[in-house]
Enzyme design. Structure first.
Site, short mmCIF file in Angstrom:
data_model
loop_
_atom_site.label_atom_id
_atom_site.label_comp_id
_atom_site.label_asym_id
_atom_site.label_seq_id
_atom_site.Cartn_x
_atom_site.Cartn_y
_atom_site.Cartn_z
N GLY A 118 0.86 -1.23 -0.05
CA GLY A 118 0.06 -0.13 0.06
C GLY A 118 0.84 1.14 -0.16
N GLN A 154 3.13 9.92 1.09
CA GLN A 154 4.39 9.19 1.00
C GLN A 154 5.06 9.61 -0.30
OE1 GLN A 154 2.54 5.33 2.18
NE2 GLN A 154 4.64 5.21 3.18
N CYS A 195 6.66 0.27 7.29
CA CYS A 195 6.03 1.29 6.23
C CYS A 195 7.15 1.86 5.49
CB CYS A 195 5.58 2.64 7.42
SG CYS A 195 5.14 4.24 6.38
N LEU A 196 6.78 2.30 4.24
CA LEU A 196 7.74 2.47 3.26
C LEU A 196 8.42 3.86 3.53
CD1 LEU A 196 6.13 1.55 -0.02
CD2 LEU A 196 7.83 0.19 1.16
N HIS A 217 -3.48 1.31 8.15
CA HIS A 217 -2.34 2.00 7.99
C HIS A 217 -2.26 3.08 6.88
CE1 HIS A 217 2.20 1.86 7.84
NE2 HIS A 217 2.00 2.78 6.94
N GLU A 218 -2.99 2.94 5.69
CA GLU A 218 -2.85 3.80 4.71
C GLU A 218 -4.07 4.93 5.14
OE1 GLU A 218 -0.30 3.62 2.70
OE2 GLU A 218 -0.11 1.48 3.02
N HIS A 270 -2.23 7.66 7.33
CA HIS A 270 -1.31 8.38 6.48
C HIS A 270 -2.15 9.84 6.15
CE1 HIS A 270 2.46 6.70 5.91
NE2 HIS A 270 2.02 5.65 5.73
#
Ligand code: ZN
Length: 187
Positions: free
Chosen positions: A46, A51, A98-99, A140-141, A144
Site C-alpha cells: 500500500g 508518501q 512502512c515505506l 495503515h494507509e 497516513h
C-alpha cells in the site's frame, strides 16, 4: 509511468492532514498509475499520496491475499470504519512496516475488521469490507491521510525502540527520501 521518490519520516507532508481530492482528471490518473508502479518497485502492499509528497486524500493498495476486494485499488477521499480494538498487547504476527520508515518493523495492535468507503479514480463511490491483514493495510494507509504514521500509535516498549531506530537512521527532519529500485532500503 514512473517510480516516485518516497519521503521519509520527518518530511512535513507526512505529519499533517491531507486535503480532499476535488479534480478527477488525467493528472489524478497519472498520479495513481505512478503510485502503483512505485508500490511494485518498493515493494509494498500500500502507498498513500503523502508518501510521495502529495498532500491529497488518496491511497492505493496492492494485496492478493483477500477474497472480496480487487487485488489492487485506489481509494480517493476515503472514510474508514473499524471494529473495536481488542485489548491487549500486539502479538508477534502483528509486526508492521512502512515505506516511509524503510527497513524498520514494529508490532502494533490493529482492528481485525474494517469497512472502507471511497471514490475510485473516476470519482465513482465504492465500498470494501476487509479483515485480517487487509484490514490492517487499510488502517495503515488511512492513517497516513490524517498525518499519522504507525509509529505514532506504538505503545511501550515498541515506541521506545522506534524512537531509537529513528535516531540511528538520522530521520525526523525534512528533506529525506528514497527511490525504490535505486536505493536499496526496502523494509
Ligand atoms: Zn506507511
Amino acid at each position: 509511468m514512473s517510480v516516485l521518490p518516497i519521503v521519509i519520516c520527518g518530511e512535513p507532508v507526512l505529519h499533517r492532514p491531507a486535503a480532499p481530492v476535488t479534480e478527477f482528471d488525467a493528472e489524478l490518473r497519472a498520479l495513481v498509475d505512478d503510485m502503483y508502479e512505485t508500490t511494485v518497485a518498493a515493494p509494498g502492499v500500500g502507498l498513500a499520496a503523502p508518501q510521495v509528497g502529495v498532500g491529497k486524500r488518496l491511497f492505493v493498495w496492492m494485496y492478493e491475499e483477500q477474497d472480496e476486494a480487487p487485488v489492487q485499488g485506489a481509494a480517493v477521499n476515503p472514510e474508514l470504519w473499524i471494529a473495536p480494538l481488542e485489548p491487549g498487547l500486539p502479538g508477534e504476527d502483528e509486526v508492521e512496516g512502512c515505506l516511509s520508515l524503510p527497513g524498520e518493523r514494529f508490532a502494533l495492535r490493529r482492528s481485525s475488521h474494517a469497512l472502507l468507503r471511497a471514490q475510485d479514480v473516476d470519482g465513482k463511490p465504492f465500498e470494501v469490507r476487509a479483515s485480517g491483514w487487509f484490514a490492517r493495510i487499510l488502517q495503515h494507509e488511512f492513517d497516513h491521510l490524517s498525518g499519522l504514521l504507525y509509529v505514532d500509535r506504538l505503545v511501550h516498549p515498541e515506541n521506545r525502540a522506534a524512537q531509537k531506530a529513528q535516531r540511528k537512521n538520522g530521520w525526523g527532519g525534512p528533506g529525506l527520501s528514497w527511490l525504490p529500485g535505486v536505493d536499496d532500503l526496502e523494509g
